[in-house]
Design a protein around this motif. Structure first.
Motif, PDB file in Angstrom:
ATOM      1  N   THR A   1     -27.841 -39.937 -31.542  1.00 58.48           N
ATOM      2  CA  THR A   1     -26.679 -40.192 -30.694  1.00 58.48           C
ATOM      3  C   THR A   1     -25.566 -39.204 -31.033  1.00 58.48           C
ATOM      4  N   GLY A   2     -25.487 -38.784 -32.293  1.00 57.09           N
ATOM      5  CA  GLY A   2     -24.499 -37.781 -32.682  1.00 57.09           C
ATOM      6  C   GLY A   2     -24.690 -36.470 -31.944  1.00 57.09           C
ATOM      7  N   LEU A   3     -25.957 -36.071 -31.772  1.00 64.28           N
ATOM      8  CA  LEU A   3     -26.232 -34.846 -31.013  1.00 64.28           C
ATOM      9  C   LEU A   3     -25.813 -35.013 -29.548  1.00 64.28           C
ATOM     10  N   VAL A   4     -26.154 -36.173 -28.971  1.00 63.98           N
ATOM     11  CA  VAL A   4     -25.819 -36.393 -27.555  1.00 63.98           C
ATOM     12  C   VAL A   4     -24.309 -36.369 -27.343  1.00 63.98           C
ATOM     13  N   VAL A   5     -23.574 -37.106 -28.186  1.00 57.00           N
ATOM     14  CA  VAL A   5     -22.128 -37.191 -27.969  1.00 57.00           C
ATOM     15  C   VAL A   5     -21.458 -35.839 -28.241  1.00 57.00           C
ATOM     16  N   SER A   6     -22.039 -35.035 -29.131  1.00 59.16           N
ATOM     17  CA  SER A   6     -21.464 -33.709 -29.400  1.00 59.16           C
ATOM     18  C   SER A   6     -21.717 -32.754 -28.236  1.00 59.16           C
ATOM     19  N   LEU A   7     -22.914 -32.802 -27.668  1.00 61.27           N
ATOM     20  CA  LEU A   7     -23.194 -31.993 -26.470  1.00 61.27           C
ATOM     21  C   LEU A   7     -22.311 -32.446 -25.304  1.00 61.27           C
ATOM     22  N   TYR A   8     -22.173 -33.764 -25.176  1.00 57.00           N
ATOM     23  CA  TYR A   8     -21.333 -34.325 -24.109  1.00 57.00           C
ATOM     24  C   TYR A   8     -19.878 -33.878 -24.291  1.00 57.00           C
ATOM     25  N   TYR A   9     -19.412 -33.866 -25.536  1.00 56.75           N
ATOM     26  CA  TYR A   9     -18.043 -33.422 -25.826  1.00 56.75           C
ATOM     27  C   TYR A   9     -17.855 -31.956 -25.411  1.00 56.75           C
ATOM     28  N   ALA A  10     -18.867 -31.123 -25.757  1.00 59.16           N
ATOM     29  CA  ALA A  10     -18.767 -29.700 -25.413  1.00 59.16           C
ATOM     30  C   ALA A  10     -18.750 -29.487 -23.904  1.00 59.16           C
TER      31      ALA A  10
ATOM     32  N   TYR B   1     -28.912 -36.897 -22.982  1.00 63.25           N
ATOM     33  CA  TYR B   1     -27.862 -35.954 -22.578  1.00 63.25           C
ATOM     34  C   TYR B   1     -28.038 -35.572 -21.108  1.00 63.25           C
ATOM     35  N   ASN B   2     -29.279 -35.308 -20.739  1.00 63.13           N
ATOM     36  CA  ASN B   2     -29.545 -34.914 -19.348  1.00 63.13           C
ATOM     37  C   ASN B   2     -29.201 -36.023 -18.355  1.00 63.13           C
ATOM     38  N   ARG B   3     -29.211 -37.278 -18.836  1.00 60.08           N
ATOM     39  CA  ARG B   3     -28.828 -38.381 -17.955  1.00 60.08           C
ATOM     40  C   ARG B   3     -27.313 -38.499 -17.799  1.00 60.08           C
ATOM     41  N   VAL B   4     -26.568 -38.166 -18.872  1.00 64.52           N
ATOM     42  CA  VAL B   4     -25.120 -38.409 -18.840  1.00 64.52           C
ATOM     43  C   VAL B   4     -24.321 -37.165 -18.468  1.00 64.52           C
ATOM     44  N   SER B   5     -24.960 -35.994 -18.410  1.00 64.80           N
ATOM     45  CA  SER B   5     -24.239 -34.769 -18.066  1.00 64.80           C
ATOM     46  C   SER B   5     -24.942 -34.055 -16.925  1.00 64.80           C
ATOM     47  N   LYS B   6     -24.141 -33.443 -16.080  1.00 67.98           N
ATOM     48  CA  LYS B   6     -24.703 -32.686 -14.954  1.00 67.98           C
ATOM     49  C   LYS B   6     -24.939 -31.222 -15.323  1.00 67.98           C
ATOM     50  N   LYS B   7     -24.627 -30.871 -16.576  1.00 66.38           N
ATOM     51  CA  LYS B   7     -24.771 -29.472 -17.001  1.00 66.38           C
ATOM     52  C   LYS B   7     -26.034 -29.316 -17.855  1.00 66.38           C
ATOM     53  N   PRO B   8     -27.060 -28.637 -17.363  1.00 70.25           N
ATOM     54  CA  PRO B   8     -28.286 -28.456 -18.151  1.00 70.25           C
ATOM     55  C   PRO B   8     -28.029 -27.576 -19.360  1.00 70.25           C
ATOM     56  N   LEU B   9     -28.806 -27.832 -20.428  1.00 72.49           N
ATOM     57  CA  LEU B   9     -28.656 -27.032 -21.639  1.00 72.49           C
ATOM     58  C   LEU B   9     -29.138 -25.617 -21.402  1.00 72.49           C
ATOM     59  N   LEU B  10     -28.390 -24.651 -21.937  1.00 72.93           N
ATOM     60  CA  LEU B  10     -28.800 -23.252 -21.838  1.00 72.93           C
ATOM     61  C   LEU B  10     -29.883 -22.943 -22.874  1.00 72.93           C
ATOM     62  N   VAL B  11     -29.760 -23.544 -24.076  1.00 71.90           N
ATOM     63  CA  VAL B  11     -30.765 -23.401 -25.147  1.00 71.90           C
ATOM     64  C   VAL B  11     -31.060 -24.785 -25.713  1.00 71.90           C
ATOM     65  N   ASP B  12     -32.327 -25.119 -25.835  1.00 75.29           N
ATOM     66  CA  ASP B  12     -32.752 -26.374 -26.459  1.00 75.29           C
ATOM     67  C   ASP B  12     -33.748 -26.016 -27.571  1.00 75.29           C
ATOM     68  N   GLU B  13     -33.216 -25.723 -28.744  1.00 81.34           N
ATOM     69  CA  GLU B  13     -34.025 -25.288 -29.890  1.00 81.34           C
ATOM     70  C   GLU B  13     -34.208 -26.471 -30.847  1.00 81.34           C
TER      71      GLU B  13
ATOM     72  N   GLU C   1      -8.616 -40.479 -29.643  1.00 80.61           N
ATOM     73  CA  GLU C   1      -9.418 -41.609 -29.161  1.00 80.61           C
ATOM     74  C   GLU C   1     -10.904 -41.277 -29.338  1.00 80.61           C
ATOM     75  N   PHE C   2     -11.709 -42.312 -29.555  1.00 79.45           N
ATOM     76  CA  PHE C   2     -13.150 -42.103 -29.662  1.00 79.45           C
ATOM     77  C   PHE C   2     -13.714 -41.590 -28.335  1.00 79.45           C
ATOM     78  N   VAL C   3     -14.623 -40.633 -28.433  1.00 78.78           N
ATOM     79  CA  VAL C   3     -15.391 -40.200 -27.267  1.00 78.78           C
ATOM     80  C   VAL C   3     -16.595 -41.140 -27.173  1.00 78.78           C
ATOM     81  N   VAL C   4     -16.670 -41.878 -26.098  1.00 83.59           N
ATOM     82  CA  VAL C   4     -17.713 -42.892 -25.933  1.00 83.59           C
ATOM     83  C   VAL C   4     -18.714 -42.412 -24.886  1.00 83.59           C
ATOM     84  N   LEU C   5     -19.989 -42.451 -25.249  1.00 85.38           N
ATOM     85  CA  LEU C   5     -21.012 -42.019 -24.299  1.00 85.38           C
ATOM     86  C   LEU C   5     -21.149 -43.023 -23.161  1.00 85.38           C
ATOM     87  N   PRO C   6     -21.244 -42.557 -21.934  1.00 91.33           N
ATOM     88  CA  PRO C   6     -21.539 -43.481 -20.832  1.00 91.33           C
ATOM     89  C   PRO C   6     -22.984 -43.948 -20.936  1.00 91.33           C
ATOM     90  N   ASN C   7     -23.265 -45.088 -20.406  1.00 92.05           N
ATOM     91  CA  ASN C   7     -24.630 -45.600 -20.434  1.00 92.05           C
ATOM     92  C   ASN C   7     -25.551 -44.790 -19.534  1.00 92.05           C
TER      93      ASN C   7
END
Length: 387
Positions: free
Chosen positions: A149-158, A188-200, A381-387
């Motif tokens: 979840t830390g990875l998801v919320v960090s990508l979402y933050y970016a 991440y792909n469910r909560v963001s409309k921006k696809p990852l440029l690199v997924d390593e 404030e906390f960044v909270v991931l959407p469901n």
């Protein structure tokens, strides 16, 4: 001796007799056995989590325990070995008869013991959950956000908060973590409309980080999230400096949020971000006062790991106090199955155990930024991931 004096004398005798009797009942009441399986020795240990939980339990005992019963806390070292973790859990559950495990912190304990805990009806309030089984099984519920979840919320933050369009992800290649990374990227792909440029997902524990920072530069990443632990973070940013890479915002997970990283990196780390799974422990937030005071009094390091142990133990004590009737393994498990949406300012989303087959209730983070050699809170404030 008149009648009134006789009554007074009799009352004094009864009171004098009653005090030691009630004290002896409390002293003789059987303790509440609680356990933990943690990595206490080895190259990546977490001793602060159970030390913090012990401090919470000691304070409860010094104030009379729970219903007159003292909490007896037994901590086992898994030595970062699956067979040792399995043996430790069996000693605690079958031999010691613990009612629950609280504040365990380990790289592999959940994978080794999740099925065993479920078979025995015993719950674990994990202080630091790391392996995927900590978040995907019925009887374990970590208080921390964890790496996935830390990875998801960090990508979402970016992508969604900082607004970068070209976001890249770098995860470790440990086989046991691969299902967790896969699920994280899918989320991440469910909560963001921006696809990852690199997924390593193949960064080795001892790899030279140069190849990965060059990959980020070559791909044109505007922001890159790396899940590495503290030494890898230092190596990563030293490679960035050596290659003179400019123009990429680097975001790391909680292991980067330490005084040591700030001290070692200095100007090299200027502008990097890290997620904090709890209220940032280096801040002056009023929410941290009791934790900071207790840790200081008991000479326990103030880290995110001790935050997790403190929080797990604090929640568990509140659960014990909520039980009407006798406190047993069964009544504790029943109370934990009813625990839903426990509110605390130390985390951004309510904590739950409940009857779910998966547990990742802490789906939030605050972010801190390194500037002038010190970490500062970047998101009040906390960044909270959407469901």
């Amino acid at each position: 001796m008149n009648f009134n004096r006789m009554i007074t004398l009799a009352t004094c005798v009864l009171v004098a007799a009653a005090v030691p009797f009630s004290q002896s009942v409390a002293e003789e009441a059987s303790p509440i056995p609680i356990g933990a399986v943690s990595t206490l020795t080895g190259s990546f240990s977490f001793p602060e989590a159970t030390a913090a939980a012990q401090a919470v339990f000691d304070r409860v005992n010094e104030n009379g325990g729970v219903g007159g019963r003292m909490i007896q806390y037994t901590v086992e070292d898994d030595r970062m070995d699956p067979s040792s973790a399995a043996q430790a859990a069996r000693r605690l559950v079958d031999d010691e008869g613990v009612y629950a495990n609280v504040a365990s912190a380990s790289l592999l304990e959940c994978t080794a013991n999740a099925g065993f805990y479920e078979s025995r009806g015993v719950y674990s309030l994990q202080g630091t959950g790391v392996d995927p089984a900590c978040f995907n099984t019925p009887n374990i519920s970590p208080v921390n956000t964890g790496p996935y979840t830390g990875l998801v919320v960090s990508l979402y933050y970016a992508a969604e908060i900082l607004g970068f369009d070209k976001v890249c992800s770098f995860a470790t290649g440990n086989p046991v973590q691969q299902p967790g990374w896969e699920a994280a990227i899918a989320r991440y792909n469910r909560v963001s409309k921006k696809p990852l440029l690199v997924d390593e997902r193949n960064v080795g524990n001892t790899d030279d980080m140069t190849q990965f920072v060059l990959k980020a530069k070559g791909a044109g990443c505007q922001a890159a999230v790396f899940v590495g632990i503290e030494p890898q973070v230092v190596s990563w940013m030293q490679s960035v400096a050596a290659q003179n890479i400019q123009g990429i915002t680097w975001i790391f997970l909680t292991p980067a949020y330490t005084l040591k990283v700030a001290e070692v990196l200095g100007e090299t780390g200027e502008g990097i971000y890290a997620n904090s799974e709890f209220e940032p422990f280096l801040s002056k937030s009023p929410a941290l006062e009791d934790w900071q005071k207790l840790m200081t009094e008991r000479d326990i390091p103030v880290t995110s790991f001790s935050q997790g142990g403190y929080l797990a133990a604090t929640i568990f004590v509140d659960v014990l106090k909520s039980i009407n009737g006798e406190i047993t393994r069964e009544s504790v498990s029943d109370a934990l199955r009813k625990l839903d949406r426990y509110e605390t300012p130390l985390i951004g989303t309510p904590y739950s155990v409940g009857e779910k087959t998966e547990h990742a209730s802490n789906s939030s983070s605050k972010f801190v930024k390194l500037g002038n050699g010190a970490w500062e809170v970047a998101t009040p404030e906390f960044v909270v991931l959407p469901n």
